[in-house]
Design a protein around this motif. Structure first.
Motif, PDB file in Angstrom:
ATOM      1  N   SER A   1      -0.064  -0.491  -4.153  1.00  0.00           N
ATOM      2  CA  SER A   1       0.303  -0.986  -2.813  1.00  0.00           C
ATOM      3  C   SER A   1       1.509  -0.185  -2.342  1.00  0.00           C
ATOM      4  CB  SER A   1       0.596  -2.481  -2.819  1.00  0.00           C
ATOM      5  OG  SER A   1       1.039  -2.907  -4.063  1.00  0.00           O
TER       6      SER A   1
ATOM      7  N   CYS B   1       3.728  -0.938   1.045  1.00  0.00           N
ATOM      8  CA  CYS B   1       4.551  -2.146   0.961  1.00  0.00           C
ATOM      9  C   CYS B   1       5.863  -1.855   0.249  1.00  0.00           C
ATOM     10  CB  CYS B   1       3.798  -3.245   0.233  1.00  0.00           C
ATOM     11  SG  CYS B   1       2.533  -3.989   1.252  1.00  0.00           S
ATOM     12  N   ASN B   2       5.811  -1.005  -0.772  1.00  0.00           N
ATOM     13  CA  ASN B   2       7.050  -0.660  -1.467  1.00  0.00           C
ATOM     14  C   ASN B   2       7.998   0.068  -0.528  1.00  0.00           C
ATOM     15  OD1 ASN B   2       5.513  -1.477  -3.637  1.00  0.00           O
ATOM     16  ND2 ASN B   2       5.091   0.592  -4.323  1.00  0.00           N
TER      17      ASN B   2
ATOM     18  N   ASP C   1       0.761  -2.948   6.108  1.00  0.00           N
ATOM     19  CA  ASP C   1       1.074  -3.860   5.009  1.00  0.00           C
ATOM     20  C   ASP C   1      -0.164  -4.665   4.630  1.00  0.00           C
ATOM     21  OD1 ASP C   1       3.641  -3.066   4.842  1.00  0.00           O
ATOM     22  OD2 ASP C   1       4.534  -5.045   5.155  1.00  0.00           O
TER      23      ASP C   1
ATOM     24  N   HIS D   1       5.109  -8.727  -0.773  1.00  0.00           N
ATOM     25  CA  HIS D   1       4.294  -7.655  -1.330  1.00  0.00           C
ATOM     26  C   HIS D   1       2.979  -8.297  -1.799  1.00  0.00           C
ATOM     27  CE1 HIS D   1       3.502  -4.722  -4.615  1.00  0.00           C
ATOM     28  NE2 HIS D   1       4.171  -3.884  -3.862  1.00  0.00           N
TER      29      HIS D   1
END
Lengths: 341, 421
Positions: free
Chosen positions: B74, B77-78, B106, B360
């Motif tokens: 992902s 999102c980080n 996202d 997240h």
């Protein structure tokens, strides 16, 4: 001289059966990869030869030329004997399997018993392999295999008792001929619960999905054959697929009238298909079960080890025992059309 | 002399790091009694890359790419948490269009992550066909990543002050090759005729049906239920105490979601629901994640609708923070200097500290940033969502069987990129 010819004849027959069987195994593997490929919206192997038809040959060459690695902590002798036991038993069972009326290597009266014995023995291959590898995963795998085989052989044995009661024989020829008369005369109908139980137990007996805890890829890596490579691994592989074909053939012989035509007793159609050789029917019926093996594998999640035990002992076994009682009554009352004789 | 009975010992063995279900490089020391788990001791650190330390040696804008490599399923999102932390310290806010783009990506990322999780979870429990189905859908979503950033994985698309560039007007097309002839390529390009937004719209229209398809294979499947119901149960209190977040917490029935509890970007303007479980077992976590995919799809559709109607800038116009236009750079001296300074020196953040957390796909992912006024962080701390989950593994699997360890482990949805950092 005459006995020598007899021996030579038998040897030829054995070689014939084994060769055909190994060929079937090789292409069953290809079929599996293709079928599961299509079920998973992939194409499967298509690089070696047209439509990937030579893939099995390439696989065989690869497996045979690879080094057989023997772990230094293993028991060398048992480590190598195990795959031989595995394949040996699964091939030997074919001696009593009829392919058509009177087309059989050994038409013995205890045929069903012989097959059951050999399938019980084949677990020794797995057990010894797991033990001799001296590896945690292999040991866990072989322990699972032992428990699973014993449990399911009982359910399987009871299902066979039903067939024996219905046919009054342990001879495959007699069992199949007792089912003649068309689709409704085959034993799948009067013995329906036993047919299903035998089928499920057969899948479990061959350690295929969803009962593949013995190999359980994601749990115990490859289970009992985790340490095997090259041709030693190939033997296990062959044995597994030969067993799949064997179980499919057994279901066909015991419950689906073996080589008998499904159009028996239907006017016109019966005559129309009269010249189709029996083994074609046998082949078509057993192919269905082989396809189901692959279908199951693509569809089902894996059972947990203790859930398999639960299913075997608490579900399948009671069903078979209950149905044997029903069956005994039906035979006693000569329920038509199956038990008139 | 008397013979004593030899001491009975439990079996101890290594589960991983070379194990098909170890989810990367987890080394799990399992102590088993037969097949029953006595203890499970996860060892971490085999994928340690010192991301936090590396970030201390680089200007702020150089570390965005490292964030992709944390939880490498992902990615955006980080990045989001990282750029949010920087924006917090800088005191800037990205344009609304950029906020919508971020939210949309996202949620695309959430679907990407949950699909991969579902694929892994299924193959661990033995349902291997689901693996390929999930990847079929991931393919299209990764194409969206590729269309905006040029890469399918490590996008580096979010920037402090906005996003790297606006959404493309034209989707990239397949070309004929040895393997795909003209008619096949035409079929592949069918939904790529319009812009990226059209492509996403088309996908989001089809996706709920695909999720239904997954559910027909799994949700009511007896074997699937036998393998997941009542496995790895965690009570809401324990889950909170152990620092569980995301679907792991919501599976236990706690409706905690940062998108609702402390909305960032434009989440407060969007309509979506927070699915929660009741039992806190693997099955509930599965249901929660599947429903989250549907909700994410719903959010994506709202974003696409808004983005289609509202063109505008996607990054702030402050060239001390965001690079100037390429065209300007070639002609204007000042723009060129801005670009040069930005790429070599970066920018300084005011003295202070900031913590920015986002919801997240795996839980709460936070970046804690301490600035001493320089162009590099004094300290960067990553709050990885998966770390507390992995720490809770032993609580979850104790008393279960070996096969359940695999089911529980994959239901944690751990990725070692973020756990080992």
């Amino acid at each position: 001289m005459e006995s020598l010819l007899l021996v030579a004849g038998i040897l030829l027959k054995i070689i014939g059966i084994v060769l055909v069987l190994l060929g079937a195994v090789a292409y069953l593997v290809l079929l599996e990869r293709k079928v599961i490929g299509f079920m998973q919206s992939r194409v499967g192997p298509n690089r070696v030869g047209p439509f990937g038809l030579f893939q099995p040959i390439a696989d065989i060459i690869k497996l045979l030329t690879k080094e057989v690695i023997i772990p230094s902590a293993s028991n060398r002798y048992l480590f190598l004997v195990a795959p031989i036991i595995s394949l040996g038993t699964s091939l030997a069972a074919w001696a009593v399997i009829p392919f058509d009326q009177a087309v059989v290597l050994a038409n013995i009266n205890a045929g069903v018993l012989f097959v059951l014995t050999l399938s019980s023995l084949s677990v020794y291959g797995v057990l010894i392999a797991g033990w001799a590898s001296n590896s945690t995963y292999a040991l866990l795998g072989s322990l699972r295999a032992a428990a699973q085989s014993i449990s399911y052989e009982i359910a399987m044995g009871f299902a066979l008792i039903g067939v024996m009661m219905a046919a009054g024989s342990l001879n495959f020829q007699t069992i199949v001929m007792a089912q003649s008369g068309g689709v409704w005369h085959w034993y799948w109908l009067p013995l329906f619960p036993l047919f299903i139980v035998f089928w499920i137990a057969g899948v479990a007996e061959t350690n295929r999905a969803p009962f593949d805890v013995v190999e359980g890829e994601s749990e115990i890596v490859a289970g009992f054959h985790v340490e095997y490579s090259g041709s030693a691994f190939a033997l296990f592989f062959l044995a597994e697929y030969a067993n799949m074909i064997l179980i499919s053939t057994l279901i066909t012989l015991l419950f689906l009238g073996g080589w008998l035509s499904p159009f028996q007793g239907i006017p016109y159609l019966d005559a129309f298909f009269q010249h189709v050789p029996g083994f074609i029917w046998l082949l078509m019926k057993l192919s269905f079960f082989l396809f189901c093996y692959l279908w199951f594998r693509a569809t089902f999640p894996r059972y947990r080890y203790d859930q398999i035990m639960y299913l075997g002992w608490k579900v399948l076994l009671p069903i078979t025992i209950a149905w044997i009682v029903v069956l005994a009554l039906a035979i006693q009352c000569h329920v038509a059309p199956w038990f008139i004789g | 002399m008397t013979h004593s009975i030899p001491e009975m010992r439990h079996y101890t063995f290594n589960f991983g790091p070379q194990h098909p279900a170890a989810h990367g490089v987890l080394r799990l020391i399992l102590e088993v009694d037969g097949e029953t788990i006595i203890s499970a001791d996860p060892h971490v650190g085999l994928l340690h890359r010192a991301t936090e330390k590396l970030a201390e040696s680089k200007p702020y804008n150089h570390s965005i790419g490292y964030m992709d490599r944390l939880d490498y399923v992902s990615m955006m999102c980080n990045e989001h948490a990282y750029v949010l932390a920087i924006e917090k310290l800088l005191g800037v806010e990205p344009p609304v269009r950029a906020q919508y783009i971020r939210v949309m990506f996202d949620e695309i990322t959430r679907i990407l992550n949950h699909l991969l999780w579902l694929a892994g979870h299924c193959i661990d429990i033995g349902a291997m066909t689901m693996f390929v189905y999930a990847f079929r859908e991931r393919e299209e979503l990764l194409d969206c990543y590729e269309a905006v950033s040029g890469t399918r994985m490590h996008a580096t698309y979010y920037r402090p002050g906005g996003v790297y560039r606006d959404l493309p007007e034209q989707m990239p097309q397949y070309k004929t090759s040895v393997w795909h002839n003209a008619s096949e390529v035409e079929k592949q390009n069918k939904n790529r005729q319009g812009s990226l937004l059209d492509f996403i719209w088309d996908f989001s229209a089809r996706f709920p049906k695909r999720v239904d398809e997954y559910e027909t294979l799994l949700t009511d499947n007896r074997i699937w239920k036998q393998r997941t119901v009542g496995i790895g149960v965690i009570s809401p209190d324990t889950a909170i105490a152990m620092g569980f977040t995301g679907p792991m917490l919501r599976g236990s029935g706690v409706a905690w979601d940062l998108r609702k509890k402390q909305p960032y970007e434009v989440y407060s303007k969007l309509d979506f629901a927070i699915p929660v479980g009741t039992e806190g077992d693997c099955y509930d976590r599965y249901l929660v994640r599947v429903e989250e995919m549907r909700q994410s799809n719903h959010i994506i559709r709202q974003c696409v609708e808004w983005l289609k109607k509202n063109p505008g800038p996607v990054i702030i116009n402050d060239h001390k923070i965001a690079p100037p236009k390429r065209v300007d750079m070639k002609e204007k001296m000042e723009s060129m200097i801005h670009h040069f300074k930005l790429m070599t020196e970066g920018y300084c953040l005011p003295v202070g500290e900031a913590y920015a957390a986002i919801e997240h796909p795996k839980g709460e992912f936070g970046i804690y940033l301490v600035s001493d006024g320089a162009n590099k962080p004094y300290r960067l701390k990553i709050r990885a969502a998966g770390f507390p989950h992995l720490a809770g593994l032993e609580t979850l699997v104790k008393g279960h069987m070996i096969a359940d360890v695999v089911a529980v482990l994959s239901s944690l949805d751990i990725v070692f990129g973020e756990i080992d950092r």
